[in-house]
Enzyme design. Structure first.
Site, mmCIF file in Angstrom:
data_model
loop_
_atom_site.group_PDB
_atom_site.id
_atom_site.type_symbol
_atom_site.label_atom_id
_atom_site.label_comp_id
_atom_site.label_asym_id
_atom_site.label_seq_id
_atom_site.Cartn_x
_atom_site.Cartn_y
_atom_site.Cartn_z
ATOM 1 N N ALA A 187 0.699 -1.304 -0.082
ATOM 2 C CA ALA A 187 0.197 -0.036 -0.018
ATOM 3 C C ALA A 187 0.713 1.215 0.090
ATOM 4 O O ALA A 187 2.063 1.258 -0.168
ATOM 5 C CB ALA A 187 -0.783 0.039 1.188
ATOM 6 N N TYR B 26 4.297 2.418 -1.958
ATOM 7 C CA TYR B 26 5.511 1.827 -2.004
ATOM 8 C C TYR B 26 5.631 0.751 -3.075
ATOM 9 O O TYR B 26 5.076 0.616 -3.856
ATOM 10 C CB TYR B 26 5.658 1.543 -0.461
ATOM 11 C CG TYR B 26 5.788 2.343 0.313
ATOM 12 C CD1 TYR B 26 6.705 3.507 0.232
ATOM 13 C CD2 TYR B 26 4.964 2.336 1.943
ATOM 14 C CE1 TYR B 26 6.311 4.535 1.321
ATOM 15 C CE2 TYR B 26 5.163 3.238 2.610
ATOM 16 C CZ TYR B 26 5.711 4.261 2.302
ATOM 17 O OH TYR B 26 5.591 5.462 3.249
ATOM 18 N N ARG C 178 -0.911 -5.913 3.299
ATOM 19 C CA ARG C 178 -1.839 -4.503 3.505
ATOM 20 C C ARG C 178 -1.960 -4.111 1.991
ATOM 21 O O ARG C 178 -1.127 -3.687 1.232
ATOM 22 C CB ARG C 178 -1.214 -3.618 4.185
ATOM 23 C CG ARG C 178 -2.094 -2.234 4.692
ATOM 24 C CD ARG C 178 -1.282 -1.453 5.621
ATOM 25 N NE ARG C 178 -2.350 -0.570 6.431
ATOM 26 C CZ ARG C 178 -2.315 0.335 6.930
ATOM 27 N NH1 ARG C 178 -1.260 1.328 6.514
ATOM 28 N NH2 ARG C 178 -3.127 1.030 7.790
ATOM 29 N N GLY D 201 -9.516 6.176 9.479
ATOM 30 C CA GLY D 201 -10.644 7.042 9.855
ATOM 31 C C GLY D 201 -11.708 6.437 10.769
ATOM 32 O O GLY D 201 -12.729 6.991 10.644
#
Length: 362
Positions: free
Chosen positions: A176, A179, A226, A292
């Site tokens: 994610a 990268y 991820r 979030g």
């Protein structure tokens, strides 16, 4: 009791609750070595059933940022053993996140002899902090050769084996945030014409080959990954919605076939419901949802059919006792953004807990 605080079990993943501490770069690893201060930091946060470490370099050229830890030497293994022992003493599990930053880095942050590499030689726009000269433009990357890709995969396998030696319960591949692995997925940044470029299947090849090689080495139930679908972090150009959807559907299917432990979804940009649905349908393992979330929205997410576990980043950064605060419906500390990446204990291990606050009042 809220579901978030109840025990969780799926496959080989058995946790004391549904609460995950998300990976967060904190830049406290002087000389890229895990240390006693880091062990204290992770030990403070063992209210989480699962802790995922900050991004950790599997190889020297992966050290894009200053003062991030590595796991490519015996000294680093010994440093990490202090961390894993402290976390296990708190009754939690811990995975190390293997983060190869690819083109997101600067030569000054790399050890002598290491070279910044990427899916292509396209330089990222933007700047990165260095301890040598402050903010500098990202360095020019070298495009990986096919031999270089094989070496990257091999380096990750060795790092995963080191992780087990260090006492980790598993590893998380960082696919994610712009990268290296996500650079390969992106059809603009990845302009290759070999078997690692072009079609979405080819652009997914590195990630799938790496996951398989690591799963073969340490066991698939010790591997997580991820993702951040639709993210533009790290100067990633957006690409067509249909192709993003098909990419992550394909990845979920392939990773399910490998039998890995979990997929960790970071919602850095809005994700259409059909993409959530496609990942959930294709992947039968654990899914972690992050970014979030509040304690209330996280609890709701555990009941809506997509997420098995919920992860918190900055809420855990500022609240070592986040699990206790959730249990008591207590107010949360707010992060001090000036100390996110500074050396030393301030803003790292100094956040107050409910117990500490209560003792100070009596």
């Amino acid at each position: 009791m809220n579901k978030i605080l109840m025990p969780y079990s799926k496959g080989a993943l058995r946790l004391k609750n549904h609460l995950v501490m998300a990976p967060m770069t904190r830049s406290r690893a002087i000389d890229n070595l895990p240390n006693a201060l880091m062990a204290e930091y992770y030990a403070q946060r063992t209210g989480a059933g699962l802790l995922i470490t900050e991004g950790t370099a599997p190889t020297p050229e992966a050290l894009g940022y200053p003062r991030i830890p590595g796991i490519f030497s015996q000294h680093q293994v010994e440093g990490w053993q202090k961390v894993t022992s402290a976390v296990h003493a708190g009754g939690s599990k811990i995975f190390v996140q293997l983060m190869h930053t690819g083109r997101i880095g600067h030569q000054d942050n790399l050890p002598q002899g290491a070279v910044l590499v990427g899916a292509s030689d396209l330089k990222a726009a933007g700047q990165i902090f260095t301890d040598t000269a402050g903010l500098q433009d990202y360095s020019q990357p070298q495009a990986l050769t096919t031999d270089g890709i094989a070496n990257i995969i091999g380096g990750h396998v060795v790092a995963a084996q080191y992780a087990i030696q260090a006492g980790f319960d598993g590893i998380e591949l960082h696919g994610a945030n712009g990268y290296l692995l996500e650079q390969f997925l992106n059809p603009t940044v990845n302009n290759r014409t070999d078997e690692y470029g072009g079609s979405l299947q080819n652009r997914s090849r590195l990630l799938i080959e790496m996951a398989k090689a690591i799963a073969d080495a340490i066991g698939p139930q010790k591997v997580g990954i991820r993702f951040s679908p639709y993210s533009t972090l790290g100067d990633l150009p957006p690409f067509a919605d249909d192709e993003v959807f098909e990419t992550y559907q394909h990845l979920a299917q392939e990773l399910d076939a490998l039998g890995i432990a979990y997929i960790h979804i970071a919602v850095n940009m809005p994700i259409p419901q059909r993409t959530f649905d496609a990942v959930r349908t294709a992947f039968t393992g654990t899914i972690i949802l992050c970014n979030g979330l509040t304690p209330e929205t996280a609890e709701a997410a555990l009941h809506n059919g997509f997420a098995d576990l919920v992860a918190f980043g900055r809420s855990f950064l500022a609240n070592p006792d986040l699990a206790e605060r959730i249990a008591q419906q207590a107010e949360l500390n707010q992060p001090d953004y000036t100390t996110l990446y500074t050396p030393g204990a301030q803003g790292y291990t100094t956040y107050p807990t409910l117990l500490k606050s209560t003792l100070e009042l009596t």
